[in-house]
Design a protein around this motif. Structure first.
Motif, mmCIF file in Angstrom:
data_model
loop_
_atom_site.group_PDB
_atom_site.id
_atom_site.type_symbol
_atom_site.label_atom_id
_atom_site.label_comp_id
_atom_site.label_asym_id
_atom_site.label_seq_id
_atom_site.Cartn_x
_atom_site.Cartn_y
_atom_site.Cartn_z
ATOM 1 N N PRO A 121 0.839 -1.205 0.000
ATOM 2 C CA PRO A 121 0.000 0.000 0.000
ATOM 3 C C PRO A 121 0.868 1.248 0.000
ATOM 4 O O PRO A 121 1.980 1.240 0.547
ATOM 5 C CB PRO A 121 -0.807 -0.135 1.292
ATOM 6 N N GLN A 122 0.355 2.319 -0.591
ATOM 7 C CA GLN A 122 1.135 3.536 -0.775
ATOM 8 C C GLN A 122 0.622 4.674 0.110
ATOM 9 O O GLN A 122 -0.545 4.712 0.511
ATOM 10 C CB GLN A 122 1.082 3.971 -2.235
ATOM 11 N N LEU A 123 1.514 5.614 0.382
ATOM 12 C CA LEU A 123 1.175 6.816 1.132
ATOM 13 C C LEU A 123 0.753 7.930 0.176
ATOM 14 O O LEU A 123 1.180 7.959 -0.986
ATOM 15 C CB LEU A 123 2.375 7.297 1.945
ATOM 16 N N PRO A 124 -0.076 8.877 0.623
ATOM 17 C CA PRO A 124 -0.392 10.037 -0.210
ATOM 18 C C PRO A 124 0.868 10.840 -0.514
ATOM 19 O O PRO A 124 1.869 10.757 0.216
ATOM 20 C CB PRO A 124 -1.361 10.848 0.670
ATOM 21 N N GLY A 125 0.820 11.621 -1.571
ATOM 22 C CA GLY A 125 1.944 12.477 -1.911
ATOM 23 C C GLY A 125 1.900 13.789 -1.149
ATOM 24 O O GLY A 125 0.880 14.175 -0.582
ATOM 25 N N ARG A 126 3.037 14.468 -1.147
ATOM 26 C CA ARG A 126 3.095 15.779 -0.510
ATOM 27 C C ARG A 126 2.309 16.796 -1.337
ATOM 28 O O ARG A 126 1.816 16.491 -2.415
ATOM 29 C CB ARG A 126 4.542 16.230 -0.372
ATOM 30 N N VAL A 127 2.192 17.993 -0.835
ATOM 31 C CA VAL A 127 1.439 19.052 -1.518
ATOM 32 C C VAL A 127 1.992 19.257 -2.924
ATOM 33 O O VAL A 127 3.207 19.387 -3.124
ATOM 34 C CB VAL A 127 1.512 20.366 -0.717
ATOM 35 N N ASP A 128 1.094 19.253 -3.909
ATOM 36 C CA ASP A 128 1.429 19.420 -5.325
ATOM 37 C C ASP A 128 2.269 18.273 -5.890
ATOM 38 O O ASP A 128 2.839 18.391 -6.975
ATOM 39 C CB ASP A 128 2.159 20.752 -5.573
ATOM 40 N N LYS A 129 2.354 17.159 -5.162
ATOM 41 C CA LYS A 129 3.061 15.981 -5.649
ATOM 42 C C LYS A 129 2.182 14.748 -5.445
ATOM 43 O O LYS A 129 2.485 13.874 -4.613
ATOM 44 C CB LYS A 129 4.406 15.821 -4.937
ATOM 45 N N PRO A 130 1.077 14.656 -6.188
ATOM 46 C CA PRO A 130 0.147 13.541 -5.991
ATOM 47 C C PRO A 130 0.804 12.200 -6.249
ATOM 48 O O PRO A 130 1.619 12.056 -7.165
ATOM 49 C CB PRO A 130 -0.971 13.829 -6.999
ATOM 50 N N ALA A 131 0.451 11.203 -5.441
ATOM 51 C CA ALA A 131 0.996 9.861 -5.584
ATOM 52 C C ALA A 131 -0.122 8.904 -5.988
ATOM 53 O O ALA A 131 -1.255 9.005 -5.500
ATOM 54 C CB ALA A 131 1.625 9.393 -4.267
ATOM 55 N N VAL A 132 0.195 7.952 -6.892
ATOM 56 C CA VAL A 132 -0.768 6.929 -7.273
ATOM 57 C C VAL A 132 -0.958 5.977 -6.101
ATOM 58 O O VAL A 132 0.003 5.394 -5.596
ATOM 59 C CB VAL A 132 -0.296 6.156 -8.522
ATOM 60 N N VAL A 133 -2.215 5.808 -5.663
ATOM 61 C CA VAL A 133 -2.486 4.969 -4.491
ATOM 62 C C VAL A 133 -3.409 3.793 -4.809
ATOM 63 O O VAL A 133 -3.546 2.880 -3.992
ATOM 64 C CB VAL A 133 -3.099 5.811 -3.352
ATOM 65 N N ALA A 134 -4.067 3.807 -5.973
ATOM 66 C CA ALA A 134 -4.956 2.704 -6.335
ATOM 67 C C ALA A 134 -5.231 2.762 -7.829
ATOM 68 O O ALA A 134 -5.142 3.830 -8.448
ATOM 69 C CB ALA A 134 -6.271 2.761 -5.561
ATOM 70 N N TYR A 135 -5.573 1.601 -8.417
ATOM 71 C CA TYR A 135 -5.897 1.548 -9.840
ATOM 72 C C TYR A 135 -6.591 0.236 -10.159
ATOM 73 O O TYR A 135 -6.580 -0.708 -9.355
ATOM 74 C CB TYR A 135 -4.637 1.704 -10.704
ATOM 75 N N GLY A 136 -7.196 0.171 -11.334
ATOM 76 C CA GLY A 136 -7.851 -1.057 -11.763
ATOM 77 C C GLY A 136 -8.463 -0.894 -13.138
ATOM 78 O O GLY A 136 -8.319 0.155 -13.785
#
Length: 352
Positions: free
Chosen positions: A253-268
């Motif tokens: 599982p992934q952590l959210p990204g910092r401000v203005d740096k979105p991180a991919v956390v789920a997909y399908g």
């Protein structure tokens, strides 16, 4: 938009005779046959098994075999010849050559060629005749899993159908005969991709212990279940009605990204659907990595962010914002199937 698809092209070879052929199949006769063979032209790297397909090849998760079935072009569903000689499975070897499980011979009469991926377990099962085209069984469970450390490894099968045109979502018929036995087949995606990114709001302090994203679920007018895919255009016949789609991190599982740096956390991968003005409820489950004791759920609703139709072969990236105790929506990006040829289009930001 440019999109990555899988290209198949057949070549002309010497006439092969099937056992039991009639005299009309003998060389020199008007209806002497020519066998169909295919070869694949691919590039790129392999991807993880049970993942989003981006190419053909021998690597794990790549399209290493396809089904081919010929019908009469006049009606698009009746078998071109006896059922036992109207289909074959084409598999690629380590040298990149595609080999047929049996010869499929073409005569002067025109045939419509259907191609699909994946091939059902057990080999050469014939696609069903629904009276206008041929269909294969598909399954799109409401709950699916993904590997958070990857961008393509999800549990949902990536269903593909063949077209003679490379335009995304195209369904132009592929026709062949003995004088035209070199068709180009573009394998098209019958499903759509959804990707979710999260970034912290400026007012939210990051929490690298309790903010791992365990799952995201969507409750609304979505389709899921067991059904069929039409081989002429990739249309899916599935149960209708409100369904909760859940995307769960099976590992990493992934952590959210910092401000203005979105991180991919789920997909399908999901079934296409029409545009809607219905309300969609989003549930986000957060917690510790490898420990569900302290999981917590944040819920938000929207009537706009998920309003656009989900079209086959298109990727929809939903950008979410995380505050201390609430989840809000930022925007959705609509683009191509992969990062190489995404040709993306941003919809106006949606803040709720």
């Amino acid at each position: 938009m440019n999109h990555t698809f899988l290209l198949f092209s057949s070549g002309i070879f010497a006439c092969l005779l099937l056992s039991g052929c009639s005299g009309a199949d003998l060389p020199g006769r008007e209806d002497a046959t020519v066998p169909l063979k295919v070869s694949a032209f691919t590039s790129g790297t392999s991807v993880v098994s049970r993942s989003v397909v981006s190419k053909a090849g021998t690597g794990s998760g790549e399209a290493g075999e396809i089904g081919v079935f010929l019908t009469l072009s006049s009606d698009g569903h009746s078998a071109y010849a006896d059922l036992s000689i109207s289909s074959a499975i084409f598999k690629v070897d380590n040298a990149g050559k595609w080999n047929a499980s049996r010869p499929v011979n073409l005569r002067s009469e025109s045939a419509r060629l259907y191609a699909w991926y994946p091939v059902a377990s057990g080999g050469e099962s014939k696609p069903a005749d629904n009276g206008s085209t041929r269909t294969v069984a598909v399954s799109t469970p409401a709950s699916q899993t993904f590997d958070g450390a990857s961008a393509t490894a999800c549990s949902q099968t990536d269903y593909l159908y063949g077209s003679s045109n490379s335009t995304v979502g195209d369904a132009t018929a592929i026709t062949v005969n003995r004088a035209n036995n070199s068709p180009t087949i573009w394998l098209q995606h019958a499903l759509a991709q959804v990707v979710f990114t999260i970034e912290y709001k400026a007012s939210r302090l990051p929490d690298d212990e309790y903010d791992f994203v365990k799952s995201i679920s969507l409750q609304g007018p979505f389709r899921a279940g067991s059904g069929t895919m039409q081989l002429n255009d990739g249309t899916l016949s599935l149960p209708t009605g409100n369904t909760t789609l859940t995307f769960t991190a099976e590992s990493s599982p992934q952590l959210p990204g910092r401000v203005d740096k979105p991180a991919v956390v789920a997909y399908g991968l999901v079934a296409p659907r029409s545009a809607t003005a219905a309300t969609v409820t989003v549930n986000l489950v957060l917690g510790q990595s490898g420990n569900d004791t302290h999981n917590r759920t944040l819920t938000a609703t929207t009537t706009t962010l998920f309003g656009a139709a989900w079209e086959k072969g298109i990727r929809y990236t939903y950008h979410l914002l995380l505050d201390k105790n609430d989840l809000t929506f930022r925007s959705v990006e609509i683009g191509g199937w992969d990062d190489v040829n995404k040709g993306s289009t941003d919809m106006p930001p949606v803040l709720e």
